[in-house]
Each structure stands twice: as C-alpha cells, then as structure tokens.
Design an enzyme around this catalytic site. Structure first.
Site, PDB file in Angstrom:
ATOM      1  N   HIS A  92      11.546 -11.171   1.988  1.00 45.25           N
ATOM      2  CA  HIS A  92      10.787 -10.758   1.332  1.00 45.25           C
ATOM      3  C   HIS A  92       9.501 -10.457   1.167  1.00 45.25           C
ATOM      4  O   HIS A  92       9.084  -9.509   0.612  1.00 45.25           O
ATOM      5  CB  HIS A  92      10.623 -11.796  -0.268  1.00 45.25           C
ATOM      6  CG  HIS A  92      10.584 -11.036  -1.322  1.00 45.25           C
ATOM      7  ND1 HIS A  92      11.625 -10.706  -2.582  1.00 45.25           N
ATOM      8  CD2 HIS A  92       9.480 -11.099  -2.376  1.00 45.25           C
ATOM      9  CE1 HIS A  92      10.750 -10.351  -3.807  1.00 45.25           C
ATOM     10  NE2 HIS A  92       8.483 -10.527  -3.087  1.00 45.25           N
ATOM     11  N   GLU A  93       9.340 -11.427   1.653  1.00 44.66           N
ATOM     12  CA  GLU A  93       7.105 -10.877   1.731  1.00 44.66           C
ATOM     13  C   GLU A  93       6.849 -10.265   2.432  1.00 44.66           C
ATOM     14  O   GLU A  93       5.532  -9.055   2.032  1.00 44.66           O
ATOM     15  CB  GLU A  93       5.913 -12.264   1.714  1.00 44.66           C
ATOM     16  CG  GLU A  93       6.288 -13.257   1.028  1.00 44.66           C
ATOM     17  CD  GLU A  93       6.288 -12.743  -0.594  1.00 44.66           C
ATOM     18  OE1 GLU A  93       5.858 -12.316  -0.811  1.00 44.66           O
ATOM     19  OE2 GLU A  93       7.126 -13.588  -1.307  1.00 44.66           O
ATOM     20  N   HIS A 119       8.433  -5.083  -5.448  1.00 42.06           N
ATOM     21  CA  HIS A 119       9.337  -5.660  -6.540  1.00 42.06           C
ATOM     22  C   HIS A 119      10.348  -4.509  -7.110  1.00 42.06           C
ATOM     23  O   HIS A 119      10.321  -4.058  -7.075  1.00 42.06           O
ATOM     24  CB  HIS A 119       9.292  -6.650  -7.889  1.00 42.06           C
ATOM     25  CG  HIS A 119       8.610  -7.461  -6.845  1.00 42.06           C
ATOM     26  ND1 HIS A 119       7.736  -8.538  -7.659  1.00 42.06           N
ATOM     27  CD2 HIS A 119       8.782  -8.239  -5.914  1.00 42.06           C
ATOM     28  CE1 HIS A 119       7.426  -9.983  -6.869  1.00 42.06           C
ATOM     29  NE2 HIS A 119       8.095  -9.574  -5.937  1.00 42.06           N
ATOM     30  N   ASP A 137      -8.179 -15.516  -1.920  1.00 41.26           N
ATOM     31  CA  ASP A 137      -7.678 -14.412  -2.737  1.00 41.26           C
ATOM     32  C   ASP A 137      -7.873 -13.647  -4.068  1.00 41.26           C
ATOM     33  O   ASP A 137      -8.120 -14.694  -4.719  1.00 41.26           O
ATOM     34  CB  ASP A 137      -6.397 -13.475  -1.606  1.00 41.26           C
ATOM     35  CG  ASP A 137      -5.383 -14.413  -2.311  1.00 41.26           C
ATOM     36  OD1 ASP A 137      -4.715 -15.291  -3.135  1.00 41.26           O
ATOM     37  OD2 ASP A 137      -4.524 -14.151  -1.630  1.00 41.26           O
ATOM     38  N   ASP A 174      -2.050  -6.792  12.133  1.00 40.30           N
ATOM     39  CA  ASP A 174      -2.064  -6.388  10.984  1.00 40.30           C
ATOM     40  C   ASP A 174      -1.646  -6.753   9.815  1.00 40.30           C
ATOM     41  O   ASP A 174      -1.421  -6.723   8.522  1.00 40.30           O
ATOM     42  CB  ASP A 174      -0.510  -4.701  11.588  1.00 40.30           C
ATOM     43  CG  ASP A 174      -1.328  -3.834  12.328  1.00 40.30           C
ATOM     44  OD1 ASP A 174      -1.937  -3.448  11.852  1.00 40.30           O
ATOM     45  OD2 ASP A 174      -0.675  -3.991  12.989  1.00 40.30           O
ATOM     46  N   ASP A 203       0.309 -22.334  -7.469  1.00 38.93           N
ATOM     47  CA  ASP A 203       0.397 -23.528  -8.352  1.00 38.93           C
ATOM     48  C   ASP A 203       1.010 -24.615  -8.529  1.00 38.93           C
ATOM     49  O   ASP A 203       1.262 -24.410  -9.166  1.00 38.93           O
ATOM     50  CB  ASP A 203       0.905 -22.117  -9.321  1.00 38.93           C
ATOM     51  CG  ASP A 203       2.107 -21.522  -9.012  1.00 38.93           C
ATOM     52  OD1 ASP A 203       2.809 -22.379  -7.876  1.00 38.93           O
ATOM     53  OD2 ASP A 203       2.791 -21.094  -9.598  1.00 38.93           O
ATOM     54  N   ASP A 240      27.438  -2.365  36.498  1.00 40.65           N
ATOM     55  CA  ASP A 240      26.867  -2.604  35.332  1.00 40.65           C
ATOM     56  C   ASP A 240      26.547  -3.550  35.842  1.00 40.65           C
ATOM     57  O   ASP A 240      24.451  -4.150  35.375  1.00 40.65           O
ATOM     58  CB  ASP A 240      26.175  -1.286  34.479  1.00 40.65           C
ATOM     59  CG  ASP A 240      26.595  -0.172  35.320  1.00 40.65           C
ATOM     60  OD1 ASP A 240      26.152   0.595  36.517  1.00 40.65           O
ATOM     61  OD2 ASP A 240      26.629   1.041  34.305  1.00 40.65           O
ATOM     62  N   HIS A 264       6.720  -6.629   1.174  1.00 38.67           N
ATOM     63  CA  HIS A 264       5.128  -6.261   0.273  1.00 38.67           C
ATOM     64  C   HIS A 264       4.623  -5.171   1.791  1.00 38.67           C
ATOM     65  O   HIS A 264       4.002  -4.743   1.558  1.00 38.67           O
ATOM     66  CB  HIS A 264       4.767  -7.587  -0.139  1.00 38.67           C
ATOM     67  CG  HIS A 264       5.948  -7.805  -1.644  1.00 38.67           C
ATOM     68  ND1 HIS A 264       6.008  -6.373  -2.846  1.00 38.67           N
ATOM     69  CD2 HIS A 264       6.053  -9.312  -1.967  1.00 38.67           C
ATOM     70  CE1 HIS A 264       6.687  -7.306  -3.093  1.00 38.67           C
ATOM     71  NE2 HIS A 264       6.813  -8.660  -2.489  1.00 38.67           N
ATOM     72  N   GLY A 285       6.877 -25.091  -7.104  1.00 38.95           N
ATOM     73  CA  GLY A 285       8.261 -24.601  -7.479  1.00 38.95           C
ATOM     74  C   GLY A 285       7.194 -23.177  -8.132  1.00 38.95           C
ATOM     75  O   GLY A 285       6.048 -22.779  -7.854  1.00 38.95           O
TER      76      GLY A 285
END
Lengths: 81, 380
Positions: free
Chosen positions: B119-120, B129, B71, B59, B76, B341, B123, B79
C-alpha cells in the site's frame, strides 16, 4: 445522559475530532462537542469522511463510523492538506 | 483510484530503494523479502523495476520509527496510524515510514509487513487513497489474505494510468475495459510472455516456483497462482551475468546452480554463495565442453543431467561421480531430439524446451506425453 454515557460520548467526540484533524484536514474551532448542527464544520467533515470511506452518509457518530475510525490505517490523509 | 494533486510520478522506469533500519519483530531477511515482494507486485503490472541499494541515497528510503520521527506526521503508538509514505519527488519524496510500535509479521496475524508496504509503495509511486473499499489503496488496513492477488483492478488501473502496462502483464480483457491507453514505453521492447515465438535461455524450479530466464530478465511463476513476476536478473543477483545458459535447483539444499559459458554460480535465495563463479571442469566435464545448454536435477534418482548439443552427461549425487562419457539424449529420452534450450522437473514429469515447443516427458513411460507451447505455464 447518565454520567458514564456522557463520558463515553465525550471520548467518541475526541476520537472523531482527532481522526478528522489527522486525515481530513479538520480545524477545530472551539465548537461545543455536543451541540452539532446540520451544517456545522464537524458535521460536514464527518459526512465527507463517511462518503470517502464508503459509509452511510449521516453526519452522525453512528456505530459503523466509530468502528471504522478505530481500525488501523495508513497515516497518510484521505484529503489533501 | 486517484493520484496526488499535480499527478507527480517518477520520470524513470528503474527506481532504487534502500532499507535504512529493520524492525526487531522480524528477521532482517524476512523484511528484505517482504519489501522485495511488494515491489515485485507493482513491477508485475507496470514497466517499473526496483533495485535495492545498501548505501547512499535511494529514490525510496524505507525506515521503521516511533512517534515523532523528523517528518510532518508523527506516529501514534500501537494501532491507529501504522505507516505512511510520500508521493514521488526529491527529499522525502517516495519515502516510506513504518510505525515500529506495531507488531510487524509475515503472517496474517498482527500487521503484515508485505501488505502494508505494498500500500505504502503505491503512494511512493504516485497513487493517492482510493475510495473503493476493495482496493489495496483504500486507507483502512484489512487482514491480509495470501491466497488472493493483492492488487484490485482499481489499483492496477491507477498505477497503469501513471506508468503504462507491463508488456509482460496478463490483463483479463473483461476487467481492463476502462484502462486508459498505456504510456509509450521508454525502453526497448521487453520479451513478450505470450508471443508464440517465445524461447527461454533456462528454466528451473526455485523454492516452489518456476523461474524462466530470458536475456537479462526472468519470470517467476508459482504453478498454482495466476500472477507472474518479471524481474531483472541483476535485481536479484547483481554479480550474475545476463543470458544464463542453464539452471537447476537442489531443493533439499535450498541451492540453485546457474551456468553461463564455462562458469557456474550457486545461489541461495538472492545470495550468491561465496567462492563462485567456478569453472565447470571442477564438475568433471572434459575440456572440450565450453557451455551447457540445459540442466535439471532429478529428485527421484538423485541425479543431475547436463545437456550439451545432442548429448547429455549425468552426475550421481549419491556416488558423487560424473559419467565418463556423454550419452545421446534420444537414447535415454525417446522423442527428445537434438539440442534443447531448457529443462526442468515438475511433479513426475520432465519439461524439455526446444525452440517454440515444450515437450512433456513421462520418465516412467519413457515417452513424450504432450507437446505444449513454451508459454504453457503463463496465463496467455
């Protein structure tokens, strides 16, 4: 502006334009970099960006705005394309 | 928080992920660990579970790439844009890409892979965001602070808006006042961490944390960290059966031994060491022993204790010999009676789990010093 200031300003303008194109769905329309009006598309986009990122909404390229857009960030846009 | 237009989200609760390639900045095991840890954070606040795949489509496909990488959004260089991920869906949907031109680290220097991945994956799960500068889903990278739980309440609210709460998640009621009602769970009820009836199959230390096993799941808890991870045993060790009987760790060897019936496995991290399972009889047990109820390794004495019904056997690692005969538990551990246990050592105390009780035993004073609830270690 003195020449070096003009060059710096031009660099900053290119930086913000690129940032707005990448993350705020900004379409460059040949507008002069230096003559910004209050309601010009780039000013509106800067305000939108400043509002989203929690900056003071000035529509201007102030130092806080410039600092923030030079920080590393997620490459996903902040507004839907 | 906000979600993508149309609010795409996964319709299932068990999601697969695959790491397609590795950054040379880190050891592959560190990449695996960072990715797993990031998924575990999202798991800890939702009913979602994540399972790693090593082949075929998953997935969430994870890759490192530079500049244009087939994609819609090229990277870039160092940074600027450091990673991006796609909302839930087919094809690119859910995939996460990391800019190889960054310096990926597992520390607070450079770009912390765990923090960016977390963070990704937000998404990948459907979060857009956030405008909240304190939220993980705020788009600008901040220096990672490992002492702070990485999700802000805004992130938790967002993900629980999409998937509902984990039945095992502790939420501070003062912070969660604005949380919407969770979605109806789609799977049978999972064990409730705060139930007074909670019992465990096995408990062990594990690389500085404590693992609590129950049926096909386990909780991970660091004694000094509030957050609790909840995982499927099969997500860590796919070949291991559920319903572990006993477990103990030998920290100096970074090995943990897990028992089920008359077999045992030795694991290091999420790897089952080759040659296992083996029968417990190779350890010196007599053939009438069919299962072990609980076990722990006494670091101070270099001895392993195996508890079976109301007796225990001890194995001396230094002399590599097992007791010839078991002893009564109550003779060596006054106050501990009958079948237990689970048991583990924390600092200089032994913690025995017996039904709904947990008994703290001081081996120096040879007595029970506290009677605790089984969920004493959790923020209930």
């Amino acid at each position: 502006f003195p020449v070096d200031m003009r060059e710096k300003k031009e660099e900053d303008v290119q930086l913000i334009q690129k940032y707005l194109e990448n993350y705020y769905n900004f379409k460059k329309d040949g507008e002069s970099s230096f003559v910004w009006k209050n309601n010009s598309p780039i000013t509106k986009k800067i305000k939108e960006m400043q509002e989203f990122l929690g900056l003071e909404v000035t529509g201007k390229l102030d130092s806080n705005t410039l600092d923030l857009i030079q920080k590393p960030r997620c490459g996903f846009p902040d507004v839907a394309g | 928080f906000s979600t993508f237009a149309g609010e795409p989200k996964w319709a299932k609760q068990v999601l697969t992920y695959r790491i397609l390639n590795y950054t040379p900045d880190l050891h592959p095991a560190d990449v695996d660990a960072a990715i797993k840890k990031a998924f575990n954070v999202w798991s800890s606040v939702t009913p979602l579970k994540f399972v790693k795949k090593d082949r075929d489509h998953a997935d969430i496909m994870i890759s490192f790439a530079v500049k244009g990488h087939n994609d819609f959004i090229p990277f870039d260089g160092p940074g600027g844009s450091i990673a991006h991920a796609y909302a839930p869906g087919k094809g690119f949907g859910g995939d996460a890409h990391f800019d190889e031109d960054e310096t990926w680290t597992k520390s607070t220097e450079g770009t912390n892979l765990f923090y960016v991945a977390l963070h990704e994956f937000g998404h990948s799960l459907g979060l857009f965001h956030s405008k909240d500068p304190e939220a993980l889903m705020y788009p600008v990278y901040r220096k990672f602070d490992p002492s702070v739980f990485p999700l802000h309440q805004d992130d938790t609210n967002g993900i629980q808006h999409l998937y509902g709460r984990s039945p095992n998640t502790y939420n501070d009621p003062r912070e969660s006042a604005e949380i919407k009602e969770p979605a109806e769970p789609k799977e049978p009820a999972l064990p409730d961490i705060c139930s007074p009836d909670l019992t465990f199959d096995a408990v062990t230390t594990f690389r500085g944390e404590i693992m609590f096993f129950k049926d096909k799941h386990f909780w991970r808890k660091h004694p000094s960290v509030r957050a609790v991870d909840f995982n499927l045993i099969s997500a860590f060790w796919p070949r291991l059966p559920s319903g572990v009987d006993a477990a103990y760790e030998v920290p100096e060897k970074d090995e943990t031994v897990l028992f089920k019936g008359n077999e045992f496995w030795v694991v290091r991290g999420d790897t089952i060491l080759p040659g296992y399972p083996q029968k417990i009889y190779v350890l010196g047990f007599s053939k009438d022993v069919t299962k072990i109820d609980a076990a722990f390794y006494n670091r101070n004495k270099g001895k392993i204790y195996y508890f079976i019904a109301d007796k225990f056997w001890s194995y001396n690692k230094r002399s590599q010999s097992m007791d010839r005969k078991p002893r009564q538990i109550r003779d060596a551990f006054p106050g501990i009676n009958g079948k237990i246990d689970a048991v583990f050592q924390h600092k200089n105390f032994f913690y025995f789990f017996h039904g709904r009780k947990q008994l703290e035993f001081d081996p120096g004073k040879k007595r029970v010093t506290r009677v605790l609830k089984t969920n004493f270690w959790f923020p209930c």
